[in-house]
Design a protein around this motif. Structure first.
Motif, PDB file in Angstrom:
ATOM      1  N   HIS A  93       6.724  24.066  -7.035  1.00  9.46           N
ATOM      2  CA  HIS A  93       7.523  24.085  -5.812  1.00  9.46           C
ATOM      3  C   HIS A  93       8.864  24.779  -6.024  1.00  9.46           C
ATOM      4  N   ALA A  94       8.892  25.738  -6.960  1.00 11.46           N
ATOM      5  CA  ALA A  94      10.143  26.410  -7.293  1.00 11.46           C
ATOM      6  C   ALA A  94      10.715  27.168  -6.114  1.00 11.46           C
ATOM      7  N   ASN A  95       9.872  27.591  -5.195  1.00  8.75           N
ATOM      8  CA  ASN A  95      10.339  28.379  -4.054  1.00  8.75           C
ATOM      9  C   ASN A  95      10.686  27.527  -2.838  1.00  8.75           C
ATOM     10  N   ASP A  96      10.533  26.198  -2.960  1.00  8.71           N
ATOM     11  CA  ASP A  96      10.905  25.327  -1.842  1.00  8.71           C
ATOM     12  C   ASP A  96      12.420  25.343  -1.653  1.00  8.71           C
ATOM     13  N   ASN A  97      12.864  25.095  -0.446  1.00  3.23           N
ATOM     14  CA  ASN A  97      14.297  25.127  -0.152  1.00  3.23           C
ATOM     15  C   ASN A  97      15.057  24.012  -0.859  1.00  3.23           C
ATOM     16  N   SER A  98      14.405  22.862  -1.008  1.00  4.11           N
ATOM     17  CA  SER A  98      15.082  21.743  -1.664  1.00  4.11           C
ATOM     18  C   SER A  98      14.060  20.800  -2.234  1.00  4.11           C
ATOM     19  N   VAL A  99      14.536  20.017  -3.201  1.00  9.14           N
ATOM     20  CA  VAL A  99      13.656  19.019  -3.796  1.00  9.14           C
ATOM     21  C   VAL A  99      13.288  17.958  -2.785  1.00  9.14           C
ATOM     22  N   GLY A 100      14.036  17.884  -1.662  1.00  8.07           N
ATOM     23  CA  GLY A 100      13.738  16.900  -0.631  1.00  8.07           C
ATOM     24  C   GLY A 100      12.360  17.069  -0.045  1.00  8.07           C
ATOM     25  N   SER A 101      11.794  18.279  -0.151  1.00 14.21           N
ATOM     26  CA  SER A 101      10.445  18.489   0.364  1.00 14.21           C
ATOM     27  C   SER A 101       9.417  17.704  -0.422  1.00 14.21           C
ATOM     28  N   LEU A 102       9.809  17.208  -1.614  1.00 16.82           N
ATOM     29  CA  LEU A 102       8.905  16.414  -2.442  1.00 16.82           C
ATOM     30  C   LEU A 102       9.167  14.921  -2.297  1.00 16.82           C
ATOM     31  N   ASN A 118       0.839  -1.188   0.000  1.00 20.00           N
ATOM     32  CA  ASN A 118       0.000   0.000   0.000  1.00 20.00           C
ATOM     33  C   ASN A 118       0.878   1.244   0.000  1.00 20.00           C
ATOM     34  N   PHE A 119       0.465   2.253  -0.760  1.00 20.17           N
ATOM     35  CA  PHE A 119       1.194   3.515  -0.777  1.00 20.17           C
ATOM     36  C   PHE A 119       0.232   4.628  -1.160  1.00 20.17           C
ATOM     37  N   GLU A 120       0.704   5.864  -1.061  1.00 15.22           N
ATOM     38  CA  GLU A 120      -0.115   7.020  -1.377  1.00 15.22           C
ATOM     39  C   GLU A 120       0.524   7.833  -2.490  1.00 15.22           C
ATOM     40  N   LEU A 121      -0.311   8.284  -3.437  1.00 16.28           N
ATOM     41  CA  LEU A 121       0.112   9.214  -4.474  1.00 16.28           C
ATOM     42  C   LEU A 121      -0.512  10.577  -4.205  1.00 16.28           C
ATOM     43  N   LYS A 122       0.238  11.626  -4.491  1.00 16.51           N
ATOM     44  CA  LYS A 122      -0.272  12.989  -4.342  1.00 16.51           C
ATOM     45  C   LYS A 122      -0.199  13.680  -5.697  1.00 16.51           C
ATOM     46  N   ASP A 123      -1.304  14.328  -6.102  1.00 20.25           N
ATOM     47  CA  ASP A 123      -1.324  14.986  -7.405  1.00 20.25           C
ATOM     48  C   ASP A 123      -0.825  16.418  -7.301  1.00 20.25           C
ATOM     49  N   LEU A 124      -0.947  17.182  -8.382  1.00 24.58           N
ATOM     50  CA  LEU A 124      -0.426  18.546  -8.413  1.00 24.58           C
ATOM     51  C   LEU A 124      -1.217  19.499  -7.538  1.00 24.58           C
ATOM     52  N   GLU A 149      17.095   9.420  -0.589  1.00 22.14           N
ATOM     53  CA  GLU A 149      16.163   9.912   0.416  1.00 22.14           C
ATOM     54  C   GLU A 149      15.496  11.216  -0.007  1.00 22.14           C
ATOM     55  N   ASP A 150      16.171  11.985  -0.891  1.00 25.03           N
ATOM     56  CA  ASP A 150      15.601  13.242  -1.356  1.00 25.03           C
ATOM     57  C   ASP A 150      14.976  13.120  -2.736  1.00 25.03           C
ATOM     58  N   GLN A 151      14.815  11.897  -3.236  1.00 27.63           N
ATOM     59  CA  GLN A 151      14.318  11.715  -4.594  1.00 27.63           C
ATOM     60  C   GLN A 151      12.801  11.842  -4.647  1.00 27.63           C
ATOM     61  N   CYS A 152      12.340  12.632  -5.584  1.00 31.65           N
ATOM     62  CA  CYS A 152      10.903  12.759  -5.841  1.00 31.65           C
ATOM     63  C   CYS A 152      10.514  11.673  -6.838  1.00 31.65           C
ATOM     64  N   VAL A 153       9.722  10.706  -6.414  1.00 37.25           N
ATOM     65  CA  VAL A 153       9.397   9.534  -7.229  1.00 37.25           C
ATOM     66  C   VAL A 153       8.011   9.705  -7.854  1.00 37.25           C
ATOM     67  N   ILE A 154       7.943   9.622  -9.178  1.00 33.87           N
ATOM     68  CA  ILE A 154       6.689   9.753  -9.915  1.00 33.87           C
ATOM     69  C   ILE A 154       6.234   8.366 -10.365  1.00 33.87           C
ATOM     70  N   PHE A 190       4.676  15.915 -15.886  1.00 35.66           N
ATOM     71  CA  PHE A 190       4.213  16.009 -14.497  1.00 35.66           C
ATOM     72  C   PHE A 190       5.340  16.512 -13.604  1.00 35.66           C
ATOM     73  N   ARG A 191       6.554  15.981 -13.805  1.00 36.31           N
ATOM     74  CA  ARG A 191       7.681  16.396 -12.976  1.00 36.31           C
ATOM     75  C   ARG A 191       7.997  17.874 -13.193  1.00 36.31           C
ATOM     76  N   ALA A 192       7.957  18.319 -14.453  1.00 33.09           N
ATOM     77  CA  ALA A 192       8.258  19.721 -14.749  1.00 33.09           C
ATOM     78  C   ALA A 192       7.227  20.646 -14.086  1.00 33.09           C
ATOM     79  N   ARG A 193       5.960  20.297 -14.170  1.00 33.72           N
ATOM     80  CA  ARG A 193       4.916  21.115 -13.549  1.00 33.72           C
ATOM     81  C   ARG A 193       5.039  21.089 -12.033  1.00 33.72           C
ATOM     82  N   LEU A 194       5.410  19.946 -11.479  1.00 33.65           N
ATOM     83  CA  LEU A 194       5.566  19.823 -10.031  1.00 33.65           C
ATOM     84  C   LEU A 194       6.700  20.714  -9.533  1.00 33.65           C
ATOM     85  N   LEU A 195       7.838  20.668 -10.230  1.00 32.79           N
ATOM     86  CA  LEU A 195       8.980  21.481  -9.822  1.00 32.79           C
ATOM     87  C   LEU A 195       8.687  22.969  -9.992  1.00 32.79           C
ATOM     88  N   GLU A 196       7.886  23.294 -11.000  1.00 32.97           N
ATOM     89  CA  GLU A 196       7.498  24.695 -11.189  1.00 32.97           C
ATOM     90  C   GLU A 196       6.637  25.178 -10.027  1.00 32.97           C
TER      91      GLU A 196
END
Length: 527
Positions: free
Chosen positions: A254-263, A170-176, A202-207, A246-252
């Motif tokens: 969250h462009a102001n986040d301190n790091s991609v680790g937040s994803l 079991n896992f959870e997905l989060k959309d945009l 550990e900081d990888q954003c997995v799609i 999807f990844r490009a829109r997600l990073l856009e």
């Protein structure tokens, strides 16, 4: 007379003499039913130029004619197909067809170039918010979903079989829009997903993209599960435009986040797992366990001893994992394990002559800050602690030794035990309790501690409310227990009574929680 060109949504059970322009999305060889029982048929999923999908059946007698002419992701005009009921197979969530198409001897297919296709090229994604909508709240329909992994648990298994198809995660997905949907992957999909998540940084954003998943109803909310036949699963496959977009829109976003680790995903079980695990249980100390108080309890304790006078394994039915008894009651106890496994046996639950295997069944003494107790652990709760199977340990066991030394690996392990005090315990004043589930997951332990403090305060009406940890924690172990009763293969004897005066021991705490990779998983399809 020419046939009318229709769209999928125009098709009704009595519609005849029509044509349909489609793109073939999926071709699967299936075991036939009814007249095709025991034969192989073709099942197709096609999409029209409006983006609506429908299932197509090609019976075994027509399979040789059309199998070589049809290709996935190619375009065709279908003519002289008939409309039949679709009670179970493919249904689209966007157009909930209770019908499907079937080829006859008069059916024809006319290929055409992709340049003449005006419809969608690939996926038809479901909005996560639709799964929360009462209007679309229906299970058993097919959907494509894409999102980033928000959280995930460990591999579990359904029932008592230990083969790959019974495993799930079991896992959870989060959309945009930050809407979260629970998902389940089965079989090889489950193993591929878990192995990928273990290797991901550990900081990888997995799609994750699930194509042709099936909606399931779980406690009044829809989840998405992999199907046994049609589902494809893509993980971080950035060569697929839908994932890279999807990844490009997600990073856009969250462009102001301190790091991609937040994803990055939280390495913790989905909320549904926690809710289910703690439903209708009492979180207690070992001093609260008594044979005359039946129920389901959760305790956090450390294994301090392996009980030497109890069997550490049993011969089980492979189908249900219950004890497989010998037909002949007079068994020569000097027989070796291979000879014992070869004896004729029967299974009370399955009611047939079973295939058998040797499985773990270990009785241990556990201790917390308040007392001690005797518990019985089964195969799926402890197998990860050993490099060898119960059979392999038995084969290498010296003749003058009753238990393998490898069982000492359990000593000092601190786990959260979900156990049952049964009517059997009460009626026989039997103080050895069956463990139904066990985990070392830190979030489970956190919830236990909160509920235990409420219990100690004299209020067992604890309201379950999971607050996810902001920091990433490592899931070390979470296993689903056997449902085998402690009465299977064990003699009802009176064990040492629980002691409230045992030495206090500090609980062993779980420690808080590696290159990007990409792969695509899908079911087999015709060449």
């Amino acid at each position: 007379m020419g046939s009318n060109m229709l769209f999928v949504r125009d098709i009704t059970p009595r519609k005849v003499n029509f044509s349909l322009r489609v793109k073939v999305m999926k071709i699967q060889i299936m075991n036939g039913k009814g007249y095709d029982s025991g034969k192989k048929t073709l099942e197709l999923i096609v999409v029209d130029e409006q983006g609506d999908r429908i299932g197509v059946n090609i019976r075994h007698v027509l399979k040789p004619k059309f199998e070589s002419a049809l290709r996935e992701h190619h375009h065709y005009i279908l003519r002289n197909v008939v409309v039949v009921d679709n009670p179970v197979r493919f249904r689209s969530i966007h157009w909930n067809h209770e019908t499907k198409l079937m080829f006859t001897h008069k059916s024809t297919i006319i290929p055409f170039e992709s340049s003449q296709w005006t419809g969608p090229e690939g996926f038809n994604f479901l909005q996560f918010s639709d799964l929360k909508s009462p209007v679309l709240l229906k299970a058993g329909v097919t959907a494509d979903v894409i999102g980033r992994v928000n959280s995930y648990g460990n591999i579990k298994q359904r029932g008592q079989t230990d083969d790959i198809p019974s495993k799930f995660i079991n896992f959870e997905l989060k959309d945009l829009s930050d809407v979260v949907v629970s998902c389940t992957l089965w079989g090889q999909f489950c193993i591929d997903f878990y192995n990928y998540m273990k290797k991901a940084g550990e900081d990888q954003c997995v799609i994750v993209l699930i194509q042709f998943g099936t909606t399931k109803d779980y406690i009044g909310e829809l989840t998405v599960s992999s199907d046994w036949n049609f589902t494809s699963v893509l993980i971080d496959s950035d060569d697929v435009p839908a994932i890279s977009d999807f990844r490009a829109r997600l990073l856009e976003l969250h462009a102001n986040d301190n790091s991609v680790g937040s994803l990055a995903p939280m390495l913790t079980p989905p909320t549904n797992d926690l809710t289910k695990w703690f439903k209708d249980v009492k979180c207690v100390g070992l001093d609260d366990l008594r044979p005359d108080n039946p129920g389901i309890f959760v305790v956090h304790a450390t294994i301090i001893a392996i009980l030497p006078d109890e069997p550490w394994s049993y011969i089980a039915c492979k189908k249900c994992n219950k004890k497989a008894n010998t037909v002949d009651k007079n068994v020569d106890l000097t027989l070796n394990i291979d000879e014992l496994l070869a004896l004729e046996r029967y299974c009370k639950k399955c009611g047939e002559k079973p295939k058998v295997q040797l499985r773990f069944k270990v009785s241990v003494r556990v201790e917390d800050d308040y007392g001690t107790a005797s518990l019985t652990l089964f195969e799926t709760q402890i197998q990860n602690y050993f490099d060898k199977s119960a059979y392999e340990l038995q084969k290498s066991l010296p003749e003058d030794q009753d238990q393998p030394d490898e069982l000492d690996e359990l000593l000092g392990k601190s786990l959260l035990f979900k156990l049952e005090v049964s009517d059997f315990n009460r009626d026989r004043t039997y103080a050895n309790y069956t463990v139904k589930d066990a985990t070392t997951d830190s979030q489970f332990i956190q919830v236990f501690n909160e509920k235990y403090q409420t219990h100690k305060a004299g209020d067992d009406s604890y309201s379950f409310d999971v607050v996810k940890e902001s920091s990433t924690s490592k899931v070390t172990s979470s296993t689903k227990g056997d449902s085998t009763s402690t009465t299977d293969g064990s003699q009802a004897v009176d064990l040492t009574a629980d002691s409230d005066n045992s030495p206090l021991k500090k609980r062993i705490k779980t420690e808080p929680g590696t290159s990007p990779m990409s792969f695509s998983s899908s079911t087999n399809k015709p060449n």
